[in-house]
Write a protein that holds these residues in place. Structure first.
Motif, short mmCIF file in Angstrom:
data_model
loop_
_atom_site.label_atom_id
_atom_site.label_comp_id
_atom_site.label_asym_id
_atom_site.label_seq_id
_atom_site.Cartn_x
_atom_site.Cartn_y
_atom_site.Cartn_z
N ILE A 295 1.81 11.25 -9.06
CA ILE A 295 0.86 11.73 -10.07
C ILE A 295 0.34 13.11 -9.68
CG2 ILE A 295 -1.44 11.32 -11.06
CD1 ILE A 295 -0.74 8.28 -10.94
N THR A 296 -0.03 13.25 -8.41
CA THR A 296 -0.56 14.53 -7.93
C THR A 296 0.45 15.66 -8.14
OG1 THR A 296 -1.88 13.38 -6.26
CG2 THR A 296 -1.52 15.72 -5.92
N HIS A 297 1.70 15.44 -7.77
CA HIS A 297 2.72 16.48 -7.90
C HIS A 297 3.20 16.63 -9.35
CE1 HIS A 297 3.00 17.51 -3.72
NE2 HIS A 297 3.09 16.21 -3.40
N GLY A 298 3.19 15.55 -10.12
CA GLY A 298 3.61 15.61 -11.52
C GLY A 298 2.67 16.41 -12.39
N GLN A 299 1.40 16.48 -11.99
CA GLN A 299 0.42 17.23 -12.77
C GLN A 299 0.69 18.74 -12.73
OE1 GLN A 299 -3.20 15.86 -10.93
NE2 GLN A 299 -3.45 14.17 -12.39
N LEU B 115 0.80 -1.23 0.00
CA LEU B 115 0.00 0.00 0.00
C LEU B 115 0.84 1.29 0.00
CD1 LEU B 115 -3.02 -0.93 2.29
CD2 LEU B 115 -2.89 -0.90 -0.21
N PRO B 116 1.93 1.38 0.75
CA PRO B 116 2.74 2.61 0.68
C PRO B 116 3.31 2.88 -0.72
CG PRO B 116 3.29 1.38 2.66
CD PRO B 116 2.39 0.50 1.84
N ILE B 117 3.58 1.82 -1.47
CA ILE B 117 4.06 1.99 -2.85
C ILE B 117 2.97 2.65 -3.69
CG2 ILE B 117 4.86 0.79 -4.93
CD1 ILE B 117 5.98 -1.39 -2.98
N MET B 118 1.74 2.15 -3.51
CA MET B 118 0.62 2.75 -4.25
C MET B 118 0.43 4.21 -3.83
SD MET B 118 -2.10 -0.37 -4.55
CE MET B 118 -3.28 0.67 -5.31
N ASP B 119 0.57 4.49 -2.55
CA ASP B 119 0.45 5.87 -2.06
C ASP B 119 1.48 6.77 -2.73
OD1 ASP B 119 -1.58 5.07 -0.33
OD2 ASP B 119 -0.24 4.83 1.38
N ASN B 120 2.71 6.27 -2.84
CA ASN B 120 3.77 7.07 -3.45
C ASN B 120 3.51 7.30 -4.94
OD1 ASN B 120 5.20 7.46 -1.09
ND2 ASN B 120 6.45 5.63 -1.39
N LEU B 121 2.96 6.29 -5.63
CA LEU B 121 2.63 6.48 -7.04
C LEU B 121 1.53 7.54 -7.20
CD1 LEU B 121 2.70 2.78 -8.33
CD2 LEU B 121 4.35 4.59 -8.84
N GLU B 122 0.52 7.48 -6.32
CA GLU B 122 -0.55 8.49 -6.37
C GLU B 122 0.00 9.88 -6.06
OE1 GLU B 122 -3.62 7.12 -3.71
OE2 GLU B 122 -4.37 5.65 -5.16
N GLN C 220 2.60 10.15 -17.44
CA GLN C 220 1.81 9.17 -18.18
C GLN C 220 2.27 7.74 -17.84
OE1 GLN C 220 2.02 9.63 -22.43
NE2 GLN C 220 0.22 8.35 -22.78
N GLY C 221 3.56 7.52 -17.74
CA GLY C 221 4.09 6.19 -17.38
C GLY C 221 3.71 5.80 -15.96
N VAL C 222 3.79 6.74 -15.05
CA VAL C 222 3.43 6.47 -13.65
C VAL C 222 1.93 6.15 -13.55
CG1 VAL C 222 3.27 7.45 -11.34
CG2 VAL C 222 5.32 7.84 -12.70
N GLU C 223 1.10 6.88 -14.28
CA GLU C 223 -0.35 6.62 -14.28
C GLU C 223 -0.65 5.22 -14.81
OE1 GLU C 223 -1.78 9.93 -16.59
OE2 GLU C 223 -2.21 11.13 -14.80
N MET C 224 0.03 4.83 -15.88
CA MET C 224 -0.18 3.49 -16.44
C MET C 224 0.26 2.41 -15.45
SD MET C 224 0.97 4.23 -20.40
CE MET C 224 1.40 2.55 -20.70
N THR C 225 1.39 2.65 -14.79
CA THR C 225 1.89 1.69 -13.79
C THR C 225 0.90 1.55 -12.65
OG1 THR C 225 4.17 2.28 -14.35
CG2 THR C 225 3.82 1.14 -12.26
N LEU C 226 0.42 2.68 -12.14
CA LEU C 226 -0.54 2.67 -11.04
C LEU C 226 -1.83 1.96 -11.45
CD1 LEU C 226 -1.35 3.48 -8.17
CD2 LEU C 226 -2.18 5.65 -9.11
N LYS C 227 -2.30 2.22 -12.66
CA LYS C 227 -3.54 1.60 -13.14
C LYS C 227 -3.38 0.07 -13.22
CE LYS C 227 -6.95 1.68 -16.77
NZ LYS C 227 -7.31 2.14 -18.11
N GLU D 92 4.74 20.82 -16.27
CA GLU D 92 4.59 20.43 -17.68
C GLU D 92 5.73 19.54 -18.14
OE1 GLU D 92 2.81 19.98 -21.21
OE2 GLU D 92 1.92 21.09 -19.57
N ALA D 93 6.91 19.71 -17.58
CA ALA D 93 8.08 18.93 -17.99
C ALA D 93 7.93 17.45 -17.62
CB ALA D 93 9.35 19.50 -17.35
N CYS D 94 7.08 17.13 -16.69
CA CYS D 94 6.89 15.74 -16.22
C CYS D 94 5.77 15.02 -16.95
CB CYS D 94 6.61 15.74 -14.72
SG CYS D 94 7.93 16.36 -13.71
N LYS D 95 5.26 15.59 -18.02
CA LYS D 95 4.08 15.05 -18.70
C LYS D 95 4.28 13.60 -19.14
CE LYS D 95 0.92 16.04 -22.44
NZ LYS D 95 0.64 16.86 -23.61
N ASP D 96 5.39 13.29 -19.81
CA ASP D 96 5.64 11.92 -20.29
C ASP D 96 5.87 10.96 -19.13
OD1 ASP D 96 5.34 12.70 -22.91
OD2 ASP D 96 7.50 13.12 -23.18
#
Length: 191
Positions: free
Chosen positions: A100-104, A90-97, A114-121, A107-111
């Motif tokens: 995503i929150t901070h990456g949004q 669960l802490p790994i999932m928290d860190n991925l979320e 996207q990879g982090v969102e796919m991994t989390l999904k 703009e430089a973190c856009k790509d």
């Protein structure tokens, strides 16, 4: 009379004598009397036999109940055997979320985002197959069974005792709470 007739007559009279003796030995008894005599003479061990049969039936019932209980406990164990592993994940999932929150915001973190969102999904889909369900959403009514209130905050746009902000997502494993959702709870604005 010839000899054959004499022999036949003798046989008939012997049969009549036997029948008379049998009738003399017959005693008319009621069922209760017969049962009492049977118990006194022949069935002294019947009560012991009945007790042993009852004991055998109780033992069989107890063993069947034990078998059912062990089966149920085994199913429960198998159902929740992964809970410790999932709690560690669960802490790994928290860190991925959180990523995503901070990456949004950048703009430089856009790509990368996207990879982090796919991994989390993918991660969430795999865990869902194994019975892990997220709990706690903003805007739902506060439920102390699944939410852990971190603080209260005044909100004009919400009713009182609603989840105003999700601090950390909670999870259930097969209808058992694995971790409560940490939330902020709305309260009426003081005037």
């Amino acid at each position: 009379m010839n000899k054959e007739q004499q022999a036949e007559q003798d046989m008939q009279s012997d049969d009549k004598e036997k029948q008379l003796k049998t009738n003399e030995n017959k005693i008319d008894l009621t069922d209760e009397e017969l049962k009492k005599i049977c118990e006194e003479k022949f069935c002294q061990e019947c009560e012991l036999l009945r007790n042993k049969q009852d004991e055998v039936l109780r033992i069989l019932a107890d063993s069947e109940n034990l078998k059912k209980r062990l089966t149920r406990e085994k199913e429960e164990f198998c159902k929740f055997a992964t809970s410790t592993l999932l709690e560690d994940i669960l802490p790994i999932m928290d860190n991925l979320e959180l990523a995503i929150t901070h990456g949004q915001k950048t703009e430089a973190c856009k790509d990368l985002l996207q990879g982090v969102e796919m991994t989390l999904k993918m991660f969430q889909e795999i865990l869902k197959k194994h019975g892990l369900e997220p709990v706690g959403e903003e805007g739902e009514k506060f439920d102390p069974n699944i939410h852990e209130a971190m603080a209260r905050e005044e909100r004009k746009d919400m009713q009182e005792n609603m989840v105003s902000r999700l601090m950390q997502r909670g999870y259930k494993l097969h209808d058992r709470l694995l971790r409560p959702a940490r939330v902020m709870v709305s309260k009426k604005q003081e005037t």
